[in-house]
Design an enzyme around this catalytic site. Structure first.
Site, PDB file in Angstrom:
ATOM      1  N   GLU A   1      -4.890   1.684  -4.383  1.00 28.38           N
ATOM      2  CA  GLU A   1      -3.019   2.513  -4.799  1.00 28.38           C
ATOM      3  C   GLU A   1      -2.877   0.835  -4.008  1.00 28.38           C
ATOM      4  O   GLU A   1      -1.315   0.702  -2.773  1.00 28.38           O
ATOM      5  CB  GLU A   1      -2.796   3.629  -3.264  1.00 28.38           C
ATOM      6  CG  GLU A   1      -2.909   3.328  -2.384  1.00 28.38           C
ATOM      7  CD  GLU A   1      -4.587   4.230  -1.386  1.00 28.38           C
ATOM      8  OE1 GLU A   1      -4.619   4.335  -0.832  1.00 28.38           O
ATOM      9  OE2 GLU A   1      -5.319   4.214  -2.639  1.00 28.38           O
TER      10      GLU A   1
ATOM     11  N   ASP B   1       0.860  -1.017  -0.307  1.00 27.63           N
ATOM     12  CA  ASP B   1       0.331   0.018  -0.289  1.00 27.63           C
ATOM     13  C   ASP B   1       0.858   0.969   0.042  1.00 27.63           C
ATOM     14  O   ASP B   1       1.796   1.139   0.421  1.00 27.63           O
ATOM     15  CB  ASP B   1      -0.537   0.307   1.066  1.00 27.63           C
ATOM     16  CG  ASP B   1      -1.805   1.190   1.459  1.00 27.63           C
ATOM     17  OD1 ASP B   1      -3.675   0.844   0.692  1.00 27.63           O
ATOM     18  OD2 ASP B   1      -1.619   2.423   1.297  1.00 27.63           O
TER      19      ASP B   1
END
Length: 306
Positions: free
Chosen positions: A211, A168
């Site tokens: 993301e 992440d």
């Protein structure tokens, strides 16, 4: 080798054009046969399979998407047989003025087989497009579960180790808020390109959502996986992502690793990697933590750290 959506679309486009040119050659052959017109000189060449439009395209291919593909190789063999048969029939027409129904039926069967294999390859390439995330040109989440299922089954059968890793990007929302979503998209593409370029040939990665990325590391013990992941993490620190104003944006990422366990489901294994990722973010970000290392209090915790 990264198979981008643009590359695959271009291959499909050129493939269809080459097939159209081959149909033109076939139509000319039929007109000559039906109306008694002289056959084109290329029909009497033993290497005519290299001279037609499709052959010129086929034998100029260097793309690994196609050159090592079993169906693509088979298409080349069928295409060559088709032209070789056309050469034999053209010679018979030249000397005897006609051919037998048996010879003609065999030729048509070859042509139909050729067309079917072409359409099979085109359809398979189109299916690949649905497995690729259009922004980052890596596997999407749905396609990646097929890979994870294969590795899970192999680990269950052979006992070989496998690890998965959730990635992440740190403070990604701030990048979008500061520079805009176009820059955010550029960051995601750059990170995906970098990570896939640094993974081993048999590793795989997908865009899991937003993301987040998910990496699969087959035949890899936990200690080795952590070394690989930390190498990726450190590399991201110096990854240059250019902005339009000659400036650069720097990014970091947090990594959660989990050893694939065969006594729980694939989804539960992903949850473990996700919990390790939460621990990495909770502990300050820009670090890699394995599920086996996190404190019991953080396991099963709600993810509220971004």
């Amino acid at each position: 080798m990264r198979f981008t959506t643009e590359k695959i679309k271009l291959i499909i486009q050129v493939l269809e054009q080459a097939v159209s040119e081959h149909r033109g050659w076939l139509n000319d052959w039929h007109r000559s046969l039906i109306f008694g017109q002289p056959l084109a000189s290329t029909c009497f060449l033993k290497d005519s399979y290299r001279k037609c439009g499709f052959g010129q395209w086929y034998y100029s291919q260097s793309s690994p998407i196609l050159s090592d593909h079993s169906v693509f190789i088979l298409i080349g063999q069928i295409h060559r047989d088709l032209h070789n048969k056309a050469f034999v029939l053209a010679d018979k027409i030249k000397h005897y003025g006609t051919i037998s129904i048996k010879d003609y039926d065999f030729f048509i069967a070859k042509e139909q087989d050729f067309s079917k294999k072409i359409f099979d390859l085109r359809d398979e390439l189109r299916e690949v497009l649905f497995e690729i995330d259009p922004l980052t040109d890596i596997f999407n989440r749905q396609a990646f579960f097929r890979i994870l299922s294969y590795e899970y089954e192999r680990a269950s059968r052979t006992g070989q180790p496998c690890c998965i890793c959730m990635v992440d990007l740190d403070h990604f929302k701030a990048i979008n808020d500061t520079y805009g979503h176009l820059v955010g998209d550029r960051v995601l593409r750059a990170v995906a390109h970098y990570l896939t370029g640094k993974l081993r040939p048999y590793d795989s990665m997908c865009r899991y959502g937003g993301e987040e990325f998910l990496i699969c590391l087959p035949n890899t013990k936990l200690d080795k996986a952590k070394k690989i992941v930390n190498r990726l993490r450190i590399g991201l620190l110096s990854l240059p992502i250019d902005l339009d104003n000659d400036k650069q944006v720097k990014i970091t990422a947090s990594f959660g690793i989990a050893k694939m366990a065969i006594n729980i489901t694939i989804n539960d294994n992903i949850i473990r990697a996700d919990e390790a990722l939460y621990a990495a973010k909770y502990g300050g970000r820009n670090q890699a933590i394995a599920y086996e290392e996190i404190r019991p209090a953080l396991k099963n915790a709600r993810r509220n750290v971004k």
